[in-house]
Design a protein around this motif. Sequence first.
Motif, PDB file in Angstrom:
ATOM      1  N   ASN A 212      -3.244 -38.662   0.544  1.00 26.70           N
ATOM      2  CA  ASN A 212      -3.862 -39.666  -0.495  1.00 26.70           C
ATOM      3  C   ASN A 212      -2.726 -40.803  -0.447  1.00 26.70           C
ATOM      4  O   ASN A 212      -2.902 -41.689  -1.599  1.00 26.70           O
ATOM      5  N   GLY A 213      -1.748 -40.775  -0.169  1.00 27.15           N
ATOM      6  CA  GLY A 213      -0.725 -41.742  -0.050  1.00 27.15           C
ATOM      7  C   GLY A 213       0.694 -41.302  -0.657  1.00 27.15           C
ATOM      8  O   GLY A 213       1.487 -42.268  -0.736  1.00 27.15           O
ATOM      9  N   SER A 214       0.788 -40.187  -1.407  1.00 26.63           N
ATOM     10  CA  SER A 214       2.252 -39.947  -2.020  1.00 26.63           C
ATOM     11  C   SER A 214       3.326 -39.769  -0.827  1.00 26.63           C
ATOM     12  O   SER A 214       2.893 -39.512   0.323  1.00 26.63           O
ATOM     13  N   VAL A 215       4.434 -40.063  -1.488  1.00 23.76           N
ATOM     14  CA  VAL A 215       5.589 -39.618  -0.545  1.00 23.76           C
ATOM     15  C   VAL A 215       5.917 -38.349  -0.200  1.00 23.76           C
ATOM     16  O   VAL A 215       6.269 -37.789   0.513  1.00 23.76           O
ATOM     17  N   ILE A 216       5.987 -37.596  -1.604  1.00 26.41           N
ATOM     18  CA  ILE A 216       6.465 -36.208  -1.684  1.00 26.41           C
ATOM     19  C   ILE A 216       5.310 -35.508  -2.412  1.00 26.41           C
ATOM     20  O   ILE A 216       4.520 -36.112  -3.368  1.00 26.41           O
ATOM     21  N   ASN A 217       4.791 -34.403  -2.193  1.00 20.47           N
ATOM     22  CA  ASN A 217       3.817 -33.675  -2.657  1.00 20.47           C
ATOM     23  C   ASN A 217       4.278 -32.187  -2.914  1.00 20.47           C
ATOM     24  O   ASN A 217       4.804 -31.591  -1.907  1.00 20.47           O
ATOM     25  N   PHE A 218       4.043 -31.698  -4.290  1.00 21.16           N
ATOM     26  CA  PHE A 218       4.602 -30.256  -4.626  1.00 21.16           C
ATOM     27  C   PHE A 218       3.341 -29.239  -4.041  1.00 21.16           C
ATOM     28  O   PHE A 218       2.202 -29.770  -4.269  1.00 21.16           O
ATOM     29  N   ARG A 219       3.516 -28.102  -3.514  1.00 22.26           N
ATOM     30  CA  ARG A 219       2.683 -27.312  -3.077  1.00 22.26           C
ATOM     31  C   ARG A 219       3.322 -25.689  -3.644  1.00 22.26           C
ATOM     32  O   ARG A 219       4.563 -25.556  -3.575  1.00 22.26           O
ATOM     33  N   LEU A 220       2.277 -24.885  -3.977  1.00 17.91           N
ATOM     34  CA  LEU A 220       2.827 -23.639  -4.181  1.00 17.91           C
ATOM     35  C   LEU A 220       2.623 -22.724  -2.873  1.00 17.91           C
ATOM     36  O   LEU A 220       1.574 -22.841  -2.312  1.00 17.91           O
ATOM     37  N   VAL A 221       3.630 -21.972  -2.447  1.00 23.89           N
ATOM     38  CA  VAL A 221       3.496 -21.464  -1.003  1.00 23.89           C
ATOM     39  C   VAL A 221       4.238 -19.922  -1.534  1.00 23.89           C
ATOM     40  O   VAL A 221       5.146 -19.821  -1.945  1.00 23.89           O
ATOM     41  N   ASP A 222       3.202 -19.026  -1.237  1.00 19.52           N
ATOM     42  CA  ASP A 222       3.918 -17.491  -1.792  1.00 19.52           C
ATOM     43  C   ASP A 222       4.246 -17.562  -2.927  1.00 19.52           C
ATOM     44  O   ASP A 222       5.588 -17.118  -3.442  1.00 19.52           O
ATOM     45  N   GLU A 223       3.592 -18.297  -4.108  1.00 20.99           N
ATOM     46  CA  GLU A 223       3.931 -18.443  -5.348  1.00 20.99           C
ATOM     47  C   GLU A 223       5.555 -18.997  -5.596  1.00 20.99           C
ATOM     48  O   GLU A 223       6.021 -18.720  -6.673  1.00 20.99           O
ATOM     49  N   ARG A 224       5.723 -19.990  -4.798  1.00 22.75           N
ATOM     50  CA  ARG A 224       6.901 -20.440  -4.952  1.00 22.75           C
ATOM     51  C   ARG A 224       6.606 -22.020  -5.061  1.00 22.75           C
ATOM     52  O   ARG A 224       5.930 -22.582  -3.984  1.00 22.75           O
TER      53      ARG A 224
END
Length: 198
Positions: free
Chosen positions: A153-165
Amino acid sequence: MLSATPGLIGLPPLAAGGWRTRLLALATLLFAFSCLAVGSQQGGSTPLLERSVKAAFLYKFLGYMEFPTAPGPSLVVGVLGADEVAAELAQITSGRSVGNRSISVRKVGEGDALGGLNLLFVGGDASLAEAALHTAEKNGTVVVTEQLNGLQNGSVINFRLVDERVRFEVSLPAAERCNVRLSSRLLSVAYFVQKGGQ
C-alpha cells in the motif's frame, strides 16, 4: 540535505573503531528487541510491550535515515491512529536527540495536513488516503505502518508480528520515491526487504 552520514548506502564506511562501536551498540539493541515477545492483540488495543517496542523502533529508525530536506532544529514524528504509541514515543524521546536535532512527536488525525513531518506512523486501522500518501512521499516523509499489506500500500516500513515478536519490513522503492536514504545497517536487520520489481 543532511551531511553525509557514514554507513548509509553509497557512502564511505566509518573508520574501524567507530564502525565497531556502532555495530556493537546496534547488535545489543537488536538482541534486546529479539528477546521481547509480545502478546496477541485483544480487544482492539495494542499490548503494552508491543507498543513500547514499536515506539522504541520508531525512535531508532530516525538515526538510520537521511532525509531530503535541509536540517531543521528538530525531527518531527507524526502519529496517526495510535495515541498510546504516540504517548510512549514522546516519553522515550523526551530530552533526546538524533545527531544535533531534537525530536518532537505530533498526533495527527485523518485529513490533517502532513507538512513538516519527517516520519509518520499510521497505526492500527487508521488509513492514509492515496493523495495523502503521495503528498507524504513528495515531502520526503517516511510512512511507517502496521498493516498486513503495508508495503504493497506504499509504506516505507511496515511492522509485523512474527512468532509473537515485533519485526519490520522495508520497501526500497517506497524509500526512493520519498528520496530518503536508509542505512545498510537498518536493512541488514529487517525481517524482509522489498527491492525494485517485487
